[in-house]
Design a protein around this motif. Sequence first.
Motif, short mmCIF file in Angstrom:
data_model
loop_
_atom_site.label_atom_id
_atom_site.label_comp_id
_atom_site.label_asym_id
_atom_site.label_seq_id
_atom_site.Cartn_x
_atom_site.Cartn_y
_atom_site.Cartn_z
N ILE A 14 0.83 -1.21 0.00
CA ILE A 14 0.00 0.00 0.00
C ILE A 14 0.86 1.26 0.00
O ILE A 14 0.66 2.18 -0.80
CB ILE A 14 -0.95 0.00 1.22
CG1 ILE A 14 -2.02 -1.08 1.06
CG2 ILE A 14 -1.61 1.37 1.37
CD1 ILE A 14 -2.89 -1.26 2.29
N MET A 15 1.83 1.31 0.89
CA MET A 15 2.65 2.51 1.04
C MET A 15 3.72 2.60 -0.04
O MET A 15 3.90 3.65 -0.68
CB MET A 15 3.29 2.51 2.42
CG MET A 15 2.29 2.47 3.57
SD MET A 15 1.29 3.96 3.66
CE MET A 15 2.49 5.11 4.29
N ALA A 18 2.41 3.59 -3.53
CA ALA A 18 2.03 5.00 -3.61
C ALA A 18 3.27 5.89 -3.68
O ALA A 18 3.32 6.86 -4.46
CB ALA A 18 1.18 5.37 -2.41
N THR A 124 -1.02 7.14 6.24
CA THR A 124 -1.55 5.90 5.70
C THR A 124 -1.77 6.04 4.20
O THR A 124 -1.10 6.83 3.55
CB THR A 124 -2.85 5.52 6.43
OG1 THR A 124 -3.75 6.64 6.41
CG2 THR A 124 -2.58 5.15 7.89
N ARG A 125 -2.70 5.28 3.64
CA ARG A 125 -2.85 5.22 2.18
C ARG A 125 -3.04 6.60 1.54
O ARG A 125 -2.33 6.95 0.60
CB ARG A 125 -4.02 4.31 1.82
CG ARG A 125 -4.22 4.19 0.30
CD ARG A 125 -5.59 3.59 -0.04
NE ARG A 125 -5.69 2.21 0.34
CZ ARG A 125 -5.42 1.18 -0.47
NH1 ARG A 125 -5.00 1.41 -1.71
NH2 ARG A 125 -5.56 -0.06 -0.05
N GLU A 129 -0.58 8.37 -1.12
CA GLU A 129 -0.98 8.58 -2.51
C GLU A 129 -0.86 10.04 -2.91
O GLU A 129 -0.56 10.35 -4.07
CB GLU A 129 -2.40 8.07 -2.72
CG GLU A 129 -2.52 6.55 -2.64
CD GLU A 129 -3.94 6.05 -2.76
OE1 GLU A 129 -4.88 6.88 -2.60
OE2 GLU A 129 -4.12 4.84 -2.99
N THR A 232 -11.83 -1.11 3.65
CA THR A 232 -10.79 -0.99 2.64
C THR A 232 -9.51 -0.54 3.34
O THR A 232 -9.50 0.50 4.01
CB THR A 232 -11.18 0.03 1.56
OG1 THR A 232 -12.41 -0.36 0.97
CG2 THR A 232 -10.09 0.12 0.49
N SER A 234 -6.31 1.11 4.67
CA SER A 234 -5.29 2.16 4.55
C SER A 234 -4.12 1.78 5.43
O SER A 234 -2.99 2.21 5.21
CB SER A 234 -5.86 3.52 4.97
OG SER A 234 -6.25 3.52 6.32
N SER A 236 -3.46 -2.01 7.47
CA SER A 236 -4.14 -3.29 7.73
C SER A 236 -4.00 -3.74 9.18
O SER A 236 -3.08 -3.35 9.90
CB SER A 236 -3.61 -4.38 6.80
OG SER A 236 -2.31 -4.81 7.23
N ASP A 280 -8.79 -2.96 7.03
CA ASP A 280 -8.25 -1.80 7.73
C ASP A 280 -8.27 -2.05 9.23
O ASP A 280 -9.11 -2.78 9.76
CB ASP A 280 -9.08 -0.56 7.41
CG ASP A 280 -8.47 0.69 8.02
OD1 ASP A 280 -7.50 1.20 7.45
OD2 ASP A 280 -8.95 1.13 9.09
#
Length: 292
Positions: A14-15, A18, A124-125, A129, A232, A234, A236, A280
């Motif tokens: 995720i990170m 991005a 986070t996500r 992003e 969802t 951002s 986990s 999440d």
Amino acid sequence: MADTLAVAVLGTGIMGAAMARNLCRAGLDVRVWNRTPAKAEPLAADGARVAATPAEAVADADVVLTMLYDGPAALTAMEAAAPGLRPGAVWLQSTTAGVEAVAPLAELAAERGLLFVDAPVLGTRAPAENGELLILAAGPQEARAPLAPVLDAVGSRTVWLGEDGTTAAATRLKLVCNSWVLALTHGTAEALSLAKGLGVDPHHFLKAVAGGSLDCGYLRAKSRAILDDDYTPSFSVTTAAKDARLIVAAGAAEGVRLDLAAAGAERFRRAEAQGHGEDDMAATYFASFGGA
């Protein structure tokens, strides 16, 4: 160094994904690798070169960014990368690794002639992003100029905590910050689970604290996830559980008993056992109900 800074990103979850996209948007020469290739391959559409191995990814790179699950994962990836590492390259170590894991990472950096920068991030996500991460960093002065385009691309601000990354100064601060993030998340989840148990409309709770000293952005964000049943990720449950264990261990090593963090780690364990590991971390809500 070449005119275009070459950056290798090891770890495209995720990170990391991005961050890699923002590095591509900044016009840098980006190479990416992930243990699960399917998580790295979509980055080709953003202009990154997808490598089959860590050594291929870091070949001739000016900066190596690691954003992996934990310290051992970062160490394993960089050991595999060793044949391609260029002496004098900067290692931006952004994995939340834990205090004890920093020493072997720094030792590997010294063996390979790398400039080691301990640089975990807060966010986070969505901040990742948007290139709005807060970077906590400790590392040598000579690493800062080559890192500037990287830090500008992935973060909104960098807080430098010293010139010696081997002291784990940035990692220590990251654990302190994460202890607060996890406490807020568990507090939100328990308040809403108690509301459910007592037959209280959770929206009445949120209205009661709205705009006052008990209100905060994290309460709103995690309440929204729980009430909308939208987990969802951002950040986990599995990753939060790992961080919670690192926080408890860091405290214990210094004689600090962290009862709340330990209880939070147990909540995450139960949520994982219930099948919410990839959800999440707001899914700690489910730890209030059922077995496991």
